[in-house]
Every structure is written in C-alpha cells, then in structure tokens.
Design an enzyme around this catalytic site. Structure first.
Site, short mmCIF file in Angstrom:
data_model
loop_
_atom_site.label_atom_id
_atom_site.label_comp_id
_atom_site.label_asym_id
_atom_site.label_seq_id
_atom_site.Cartn_x
_atom_site.Cartn_y
_atom_site.Cartn_z
N ASP A 123 -83.35 48.70 1.01
CA ASP A 123 -83.60 49.74 2.01
C ASP A 123 -83.11 51.12 1.55
O ASP A 123 -81.97 51.27 1.13
CB ASP A 123 -82.90 49.35 3.31
CG ASP A 123 -83.41 50.09 4.51
OD1 ASP A 123 -83.28 51.33 4.53
OD2 ASP A 123 -83.93 49.45 5.44
N SER A 139 -87.29 53.56 5.04
CA SER A 139 -87.33 52.33 5.83
C SER A 139 -88.47 52.38 6.84
O SER A 139 -89.62 52.56 6.46
CB SER A 139 -85.97 52.09 6.49
OG SER A 139 -85.85 50.76 6.95
#
Length: 293
Positions: free
Chosen positions: A157, A43
């Site tokens: 993510d 991320s």
C-alpha cells in the site's frame, strides 16, 4: 465569449472504503464546471482516480452502490497466508468487467498511483504501464492483501509512505492543486456523519471475525489468532489512522495545495463498502463546504 474552465490537478488520499468519498468530491467538482486535468492517488485514491481517468467512474459508482456484506465477502479470494489473507485478484477481475484494462499512458488524463517497495523502503510511482497492476499494488493493505511482486520489488500500500501524494501529481500551467483527505477525525470538521470511531472499528473487526470463524478451520484460526483479536484489530486501525493523519498533515504543510478538502469519515471502517451511499454523500458535502468557504 465562453469562459474557460478552471483546470484542477487532483490528489486523492488513501483510506480503504472511506476513499469512496472521492466519488462524491469528483462529482461535485465536475458539476461546478471544474476540469480535472490530472489525478494522483494512493490506495483507494488510486483505484478511484484510475477509474475516473479511464472514464468509467459512473459505472464504478453504480457497481459499488450494490455492495452489501454478502457481496463483499464474495469478492474476497482468501488465501490465509501470513503475508496477506486475501489474494485480491477477484476484485481486480470484477472491475475489469466494466473498466477495460489499458496502459496508463492511454488514459484520458495523466494518472499516477503510489505504492511502497518494502524491500527498498521507498515509494514507487506508477505513471505508465498496466493500469490495474498499478492499482493492485497501491491497494495492497498490509496483512489484508497479499503484496505484489514485480521485478525485484515487493509492493504494498502506498499509504505506508505517502497517503496523500500531493507531490506526485502531474501539473500544467495555470492549474490549481486540490487534495482530498478522507482520514479526518469526525470531530475535526463535522459534515453529516454522527457516528463513533469506535463503532466503525468494531464493525470492521466483527465482520473479519465472522469471516474467519465461519470459513477458516479451527487449527488455522489458532495459528492466526492475533489477526482475529478484536482489540488488536482496533488498536492496529487506530495506530494506522494516527500515522496516516500525521504524514498527510506534514505533506500538506510542505506542498500547500490551493484547496484541501477534508472529508470526516474516519468513523467508517476500511471495509465498510456496504456504506457506500453515505460515504459518497459525505464526500460531496465536504466538497461543497470547502468550495463555498
């Protein structure tokens, strides 16, 4: 005789705007003469790590320090779809203005970005191919960014399955494994930030609420009211933080990095990029604390 630099395999965890603390950590490591020979990130850790591997961290820091709430809004290309309310292409295009896109294989050091394939329910490791495609997949926060569709994968993510990818960084003989966790509750290891977690969550929720109230038609707000409810946002944030913290602790216990740098910035919401200066400094101070122990 010149002393050889200690080589570091660096792992940067997820955390939204909290991940800006990685900048401060990297700067402190370099100032002490460490040589970062590889980096892996999830991320925001993938975004900072990829830009560092491309040799453009200073330019990124200069850019992010200028972000305020208005500029943050201007970077969000809204779609208001059920699979994500932000397209995410405007942010990537802006970054490309000072970080030229290139193959991961051509970066200065080995780099890995972690994403999650929602269909296969497994991690996807990007250590080759297009740099910004990898970063965009890794930062696809559920419900906020639209997922990335690649081949037969739906990528979101990487923090969903591996928020601190200690097991995904390239290693070299003689290096040391350093990991940076930015999802640490403030009370666990106070550095300098004396804010309440609830305040950070409410700041994020209030900002998203303002965006939707100002720019979304009434009919669409009714259809997506669950994502504008502040108590829902706060509860979702808390649940996500708990999950990420637990997975990170298990990962650290299993793979045992030589040094774990815990940055207590959980009081900042994941959209708090307008607090960049404070968060970066928190990262630097946490690195000082960990390295001087």
């Amino acid at each position: 005789m010149k002393k050889n630099k200690q080589k570091i395999a660096l792992v940067l965890g997820s955390g939204g705007a909290r991940g800006l603390a990685h900048i401060g950590v990297i700067e402190e490591l370099l100032s002490r003469g460490y040589e970062i020979t590889s980096v892996a990130g999830t991320s925001m850790g993938a975004l900072v790590g990829g830009i560092f591997a491309a040799g453009k961290l200073s330019e990124f820091k200069e850019w992010v320090l200028d972000i305020d709430k208005l500029r943050l809004f201007q970077l969000l290309d809204f779609s208001f779809r059920l699979d994500g309310m932000v397209k995410g292409q405007r942010i990537i295009s802006t970054l490309k203005e000072f970080v030229p896109d290139r193959p991961i294989e051509s970066l200065d050091i080995p780099f890995s970005a972690i994403a999650t394939d929602m269909l296969a329910e497994k991690e996807v490791v990007f250590d080759s191919g297009n740099l910004f495609e990898a970063i965009r997949a890794s930062i696809s926060l559920p419900a906020f960014f639209r997922p990335v569709h690649k081949s037969d994968m739906v990528l979101m993510d990487g923090g969903i399955l591996n928020p601190l990818p200690v097991n995904r960084v390239h290693r070299r003989r003689g290096d040391k494994l350093f990991a940076v966790d930015v999802n640490v509750p403030d009370a666990a290891q106070p550095v300098h930030v004396q804010r309440q977690v609830k305040a950070g969550e409410e700041e994020d929720s209030a900002f998203v609420e303002w965006l939707k109230r100002t720019f979304m038609p009434d009919s669409e707000r009714q259809e997506t009211r669950i994502t504008t409810d502040r108590s829902y946002d706060g509860g979702l944030m808390q649940a996500s933080d708990m999950m990420i913290e637990r997975i990170s602790r298990l990962t650290v216990a299993l793979y045992k990095p030589h040094l774990l740098i815990e940055v207590p910035v959980a009081s900042y919401g994941i959209l708090a990029f307008y607090h960049a200066r404070e968060i970066i400094e928190a990262g630097r101070l946490a690195a000082v604390r960990a390295l001087d122990r």
